[in-house]
Design an enzyme around this catalytic site. Structure first.
Site, PDB file in Angstrom:
ATOM      1  N   GLY A 109       0.788  -1.232   0.000  1.00 22.24           N
ATOM      2  CA  GLY A 109       0.000   0.000   0.000  1.00 22.24           C
ATOM      3  C   GLY A 109       0.816   1.276   0.000  1.00 22.24           C
ATOM      4  N   ASN A 111       1.119   3.539  -2.351  1.00 21.50           N
ATOM      5  CA  ASN A 111       0.309   4.652  -2.849  1.00 21.50           C
ATOM      6  C   ASN A 111      -0.708   5.105  -1.797  1.00 21.50           C
ATOM      7  OD1 ASN A 111       1.007   5.461  -5.627  1.00 21.50           O
ATOM      8  ND2 ASN A 111       0.607   3.312  -6.121  1.00 21.50           N
ATOM      9  N   LYS A 162     -14.916 -13.211   8.153  1.00 25.24           N
ATOM     10  CA  LYS A 162     -15.331 -11.833   8.418  1.00 25.24           C
ATOM     11  C   LYS A 162     -15.494 -11.008   7.139  1.00 25.24           C
ATOM     12  CE  LYS A 162     -13.197 -11.597  13.010  1.00 25.24           C
ATOM     13  NZ  LYS A 162     -12.232 -10.854  13.870  1.00 25.24           N
ATOM     14  N   LEU A 187      -5.927  -6.249  -6.233  1.00 27.51           N
ATOM     15  CA  LEU A 187      -5.830  -7.191  -7.346  1.00 27.51           C
ATOM     16  C   LEU A 187      -7.123  -7.933  -7.669  1.00 27.51           C
ATOM     17  CD1 LEU A 187      -2.297  -8.693  -6.560  1.00 27.51           C
ATOM     18  CD2 LEU A 187      -2.903  -6.724  -7.993  1.00 27.51           C
ATOM     19  N   LYS A 188      -8.196  -7.629  -6.979  1.00 33.27           N
ATOM     20  CA  LYS A 188      -9.471  -8.285  -7.256  1.00 33.27           C
ATOM     21  C   LYS A 188     -10.335  -7.414  -8.172  1.00 33.27           C
ATOM     22  CE  LYS A 188      -8.961 -11.976  -4.655  1.00 33.27           C
ATOM     23  NZ  LYS A 188      -8.985 -13.346  -5.218  1.00 33.27           N
ATOM     24  N   ASN A 204      -8.476   3.748 -10.350  1.00 31.01           N
ATOM     25  CA  ASN A 204      -7.402   2.770 -10.204  1.00 31.01           C
ATOM     26  C   ASN A 204      -6.118   3.346 -10.771  1.00 31.01           C
ATOM     27  OD1 ASN A 204      -6.203   0.151  -9.694  1.00 31.01           O
ATOM     28  ND2 ASN A 204      -6.231  -0.167 -11.910  1.00 31.01           N
ATOM     29  N   HIS A 206      -2.532   2.084 -12.540  1.00 31.69           N
ATOM     30  CA  HIS A 206      -1.923   0.936 -13.211  1.00 31.69           C
ATOM     31  C   HIS A 206      -0.507   1.329 -13.636  1.00 31.69           C
ATOM     32  CE1 HIS A 206      -1.898  -2.808 -15.510  1.00 31.69           C
ATOM     33  NE2 HIS A 206      -1.315  -2.133 -16.490  1.00 31.69           N
TER      34      HIS A 206
END
EC number: 2.1.2.2
Length: 312
Positions: A109, A111, A162, A187-188, A204, A206
């Site tokens: 993480g 970014n 959860k 990544l999902k 997003n 990339h």
């Protein structure tokens, strides 16, 4: 005062049209949402119909991300007897509330950290109010917990009871009153329920110049290896709107990074990542300041903070 006449046409109720100070002083006003030019026919002409020497609108910009709003720049025109140096500009600007951000990560993480740091320093007019991840123990999730940011697990997995369903995720983000969703190494595939609930509000980043080297399977070091193997001379990050597919949404911003003759994937990745950190913060600043505008052909543009007629 001419400025007061203009404002009263936007805000007919006295409570919405406060007294405006001397025109040489800057002022800020709260306007009700303006959803279209047709709502205010007199705005369809740049000249508002005031006599010589009155204020004339010189720029109208429709904000179409989340809550619609307007910015209006006015200048006082010169009469035949006025001296040019007496001209001055008056700006009536919508007061922009601080935005609430949800960030999605799957790894360290970096970014996300850059965005959060910019928020803490005050350069970004928004706050990360919730982090969403598919890996509860990833570096990004740990950083969020250490900084008091709630962490949500999505999607639901067999070994992670959860986790939330898509509909539960939408409901949860609404409870957090999220304005924008920022994917930062997540990544999902984003579910259609979320895309429909946050239309034109999911972004997003990339690590290539889309549409090249994008789509399913292109992530992380795989992107940089493919760029080098192709012989491409340039790469760089792209920030785009998110739709139902991988990396196919409208491009919002890009930053060019040269590919050097003897680059390794790791070296190229490091240079691209450095640009990612800067670019994402700049774009989120623009989002929070409502500086995203749409061209007639559906292309999104980032308006300059200093000059509304220039685009980044």
């Amino acid at each position: 005062m001419e400025a007061q006449q203009i404002i009263s046409r936007f805000c007919p109720k006295s409570s919405l049209a406060p007294s405006i100070p001397m025109v040489k002083q800057p002022f800020s006003l709260n306007f009700p949402p303006l959803h279209s030019l047709s709502s205010y026919p007199f705005l369809q002409s740049q000249n508002l119909g005031f006599p010589t020497g009155a204020l004339h609108a010189i720029s109208f910009v429709h904000k179409e991300v989340c809550s619609s709003s307007w910015r209006i720049w006015c200048s006082k025109s010169s009469s035949s007897t006025a001296e040019p140096e007496e001209d001055h500009e008056v700006r009536a600007q919508v007061t922009v509330r601080r935005k609430k951000l949800a960030v999605f990560v799957s790894g360290g993480g970096s970014n996300f950290r850059s965005i959060h740091e910019a928020s803490k320093k005050g350069s970004l007019h928004g706050d990360v109010t919730v982090l969403v991840t598919n890996k509860s123990e990833c570096g990004g999730a740990q950083y969020a917990r250490n900084n008091g940011i709630p962490v949500i697990l999505f999607p639901k997995a067999k070994d992670e009871p959860k986790g939330l369903s898509p509909c539960d995720l939408v409901d949860t983000l609404r409870k957090f009153e999220v304005d924008f969703v920022l994917l930062a190494g997540y990544l999902k595939l984003i579910p259609v329920e979320l895309i429909r609930a946050f239309e034109r509000s999911i972004f997003n980043i990339h690590p290539s110049l889309l549409p090249a080297f994008g789509g399913k399977g292109y992530y992380g070091m795989k992107v940089h290896k493919a760029v080098i193997a192709s012989g491409a001379r340039f790469s760089g990050p792209t920030i785009h709107f998110v739709d139902e597919h991988y990396d196919t949404g409208r491009i919002l911003a890009q930053r060019v990074v040269p590919v050097l003759a003897n680059d390794t994937a790791e070296e190229l990745a490091a240079r691209v990542l450095n640009e990612e950190h800067q670019l994402y913060v700049e774009v989120v600043e623009a989002l929070c300041e409502e500086r995203i505008v749409w061209r007639k052909d559906g292309v999104p543009l980032i308006q300059s903070r200093e000059n509304p007629n220039e685009f980044l």
